[in-house]
Design a protein around this motif. Structure first.
Motif, PDB file in Angstrom:
ATOM      1  N   GLN A   7      41.127  49.896  26.565  1.00  0.00           N
ATOM      2  CA  GLN A   7      42.443  50.505  26.496  1.00  0.00           C
ATOM      3  C   GLN A   7      43.398  49.668  25.630  1.00  0.00           C
ATOM      4  O   GLN A   7      43.544  48.469  25.819  1.00  0.00           O
ATOM      5  CB  GLN A   7      43.015  50.693  27.896  1.00  0.00           C
ATOM      6  CG  GLN A   7      42.224  51.657  28.761  1.00  0.00           C
ATOM      7  CD  GLN A   7      42.034  53.016  28.093  1.00  0.00           C
ATOM      8  OE1 GLN A   7      43.017  53.653  27.686  1.00  0.00           O
ATOM      9  NE2 GLN A   7      40.788  53.450  27.978  1.00  0.00           N
ATOM     10  N   GLY A   8      44.040  50.338  24.678  1.00  0.00           N
ATOM     11  CA  GLY A   8      45.020  49.676  23.826  1.00  0.00           C
ATOM     12  C   GLY A   8      44.425  48.855  22.702  1.00  0.00           C
ATOM     13  O   GLY A   8      45.152  48.167  21.981  1.00  0.00           O
ATOM     14  N   ILE A   9      43.118  48.912  22.524  1.00  0.00           N
ATOM     15  CA  ILE A   9      42.460  48.090  21.507  1.00  0.00           C
ATOM     16  C   ILE A   9      42.411  48.845  20.182  1.00  0.00           C
ATOM     17  O   ILE A   9      42.034  50.025  20.134  1.00  0.00           O
ATOM     18  CB  ILE A   9      41.034  47.704  21.953  1.00  0.00           C
ATOM     19  CG1 ILE A   9      41.093  46.806  23.189  1.00  0.00           C
ATOM     20  CG2 ILE A   9      40.272  47.020  20.817  1.00  0.00           C
ATOM     21  CD1 ILE A   9      41.842  45.501  22.985  1.00  0.00           C
ATOM     22  N   ASP A  10      42.775  48.173  19.108  1.00  0.00           N
ATOM     23  CA  ASP A  10      42.716  48.748  17.770  1.00  0.00           C
ATOM     24  C   ASP A  10      41.445  48.364  17.032  1.00  0.00           C
ATOM     25  O   ASP A  10      40.868  49.171  16.309  1.00  0.00           O
ATOM     26  CB  ASP A  10      43.923  48.290  16.940  1.00  0.00           C
ATOM     27  CG  ASP A  10      45.244  48.700  17.560  1.00  0.00           C
ATOM     28  OD1 ASP A  10      45.348  49.849  18.017  1.00  0.00           O
ATOM     29  OD2 ASP A  10      46.160  47.867  17.606  1.00  0.00           O
ATOM     30  N   ARG A  11      41.034  47.092  17.204  1.00  0.00           N
ATOM     31  CA  ARG A  11      39.895  46.577  16.443  1.00  0.00           C
ATOM     32  C   ARG A  11      38.941  45.864  17.399  1.00  0.00           C
ATOM     33  O   ARG A  11      39.362  45.033  18.202  1.00  0.00           O
ATOM     34  CB  ARG A  11      40.365  45.618  15.336  1.00  0.00           C
ATOM     35  CG  ARG A  11      41.313  46.283  14.348  1.00  0.00           C
ATOM     36  CD  ARG A  11      41.843  45.308  13.305  1.00  0.00           C
ATOM     37  NE  ARG A  11      40.810  44.842  12.392  1.00  0.00           N
ATOM     38  CZ  ARG A  11      40.391  45.512  11.332  1.00  0.00           C
ATOM     39  NH1 ARG A  11      40.905  46.694  11.022  1.00  0.00           N
ATOM     40  NH2 ARG A  11      39.451  45.016  10.537  1.00  0.00           N
TER      41      ARG A  11
END
Length: 293
Positions: free
Chosen positions: A68-72
């Motif tokens: 959750q909330g991770i871009d990379r």
């Protein structure tokens, strides 16, 4: 804590820890989280100012929460040979569901064409990531210099370095070199998505070369004993190496005889902006550590 942009899996492992350290040096403003399985590993990350997220490659619910909330995402490959495909699929599906925007994966040299048994699950994982439509970079890591250094103790004890690689050459680099590359890629801006990076050391050697350097460091003759693949696998099993891993290691040596672990493109040193650590240096460090123990 501020939402992290980057998640490093296997964060308490050797490569994961080195990658986090390199990422903090290379991209001090990056927001970093590490995926770990144990509470003590989580506390160690927190002490470094890194957010810890609990999760296991086999626990899909924990992976969903961790993404959750991770871009990379840096997916460091599982060390459970034979279980990697399923475990990696769990991670990829969780990343896809969470809307992760980019994945870097630690694969193996020329995973798409390598004849090594060890390459099979890496190739399958690369195919999964591509099929999922996730922007990605494949970090196709060659052999680690530390892989050979692990056998120094047995070679010194028995007076010979055993293997099944014939005159095959290994272009190895240190674990820290590969970690620097992973940190640069996951930080972004250096490598275009869709790239497969063939990463290996600047210099190569045969196991006979390795034995000669070990002999020099030890001050006595440690010859290289080349063996048929099956005999080498049996030797490893007799020394207590689990059967699956013994067969994989013997196969890797045999395939190295045909060039599977040789690459002279110097992509790794070009990426990290310095020469890779000489294999002789890694070997000398291993010998020194044994003498000091």
């Amino acid at each position: 804590m501020t939402r992290p942009d980057i998640l490093i899996t296997g964060a308490s492992g050797q490569l994961g820890a080195l990658t986090i350290a390199a990422l903090r040096r290379r991209a001090p403003d990056a927001r970093i989280a590490g995926l770990v399985r144990r509470a003590d590993a989580a506390e160690a990350l927190k002490a470094q100012g890194v957010e810890a997220r609990m999760g296991d490659y086999t626990d899909t619910e924990s992976l969903a929460a961790a993404m959750q909330g991770i871009d990379r995402l840096l997916l460091i490959s599982s060390n459970e040979v034979g279980q990697r495909y399923v475990q990696h699929r769990n991670v990829i599906e969780a990343a896809q569901a969470a809307g992760v925007g980019f994945v870097a994966y630690t694969s193996i040299l020329r995973a798409d064409s390598s004849p090594m048994e060890l390459a099979t699950e890496h190739r399958q994982t690369e195919e999964l990531i591509a099929a999922a439509g996730l922007p990605h970079v494949f970090l196709r890591n060659g052999w680690y210099s530390e892989n050979h250094a692990m056998g120094v103790g047995a070679a010194l004890e028995h007076g010979a370095l055993a293997g099944a690689a014939g005159q095959g050459r290994f272009a190895t680099a240190s674990r820290a070199d590969y970690a620097e590359a992973a940190a640069l890629v996951i930080a972004g801006g250096t490598v275009a998505p869709g790239t497969a990076l063939e990463l290996a050391g600047d210099e190569s050697f045969t196991l006979a070369d390795y034995a000669a350097e070990l002999s020099r460091l030890a001050g006595r003759s440690i010859p290289y004993a080349d063996m048929p693949q099956a005999d080498y696998a049996a030797l490893l099993k007799g020394a207590g190496v689990p059967a699956v891993m013994a067969d994989i290691l013997a196969d890797s040596d045999a395939k190295a005889a045909g060039g599977a672990l040789l690459d002279d493109g110097k992509v790794l040193s070009g990426l990290i902006g310095r020469p890779t650590e000489p294999w002789q240096q890694t070997l000398a460090g291993a010998v020194a550590a044994m003498e000091a123990a």
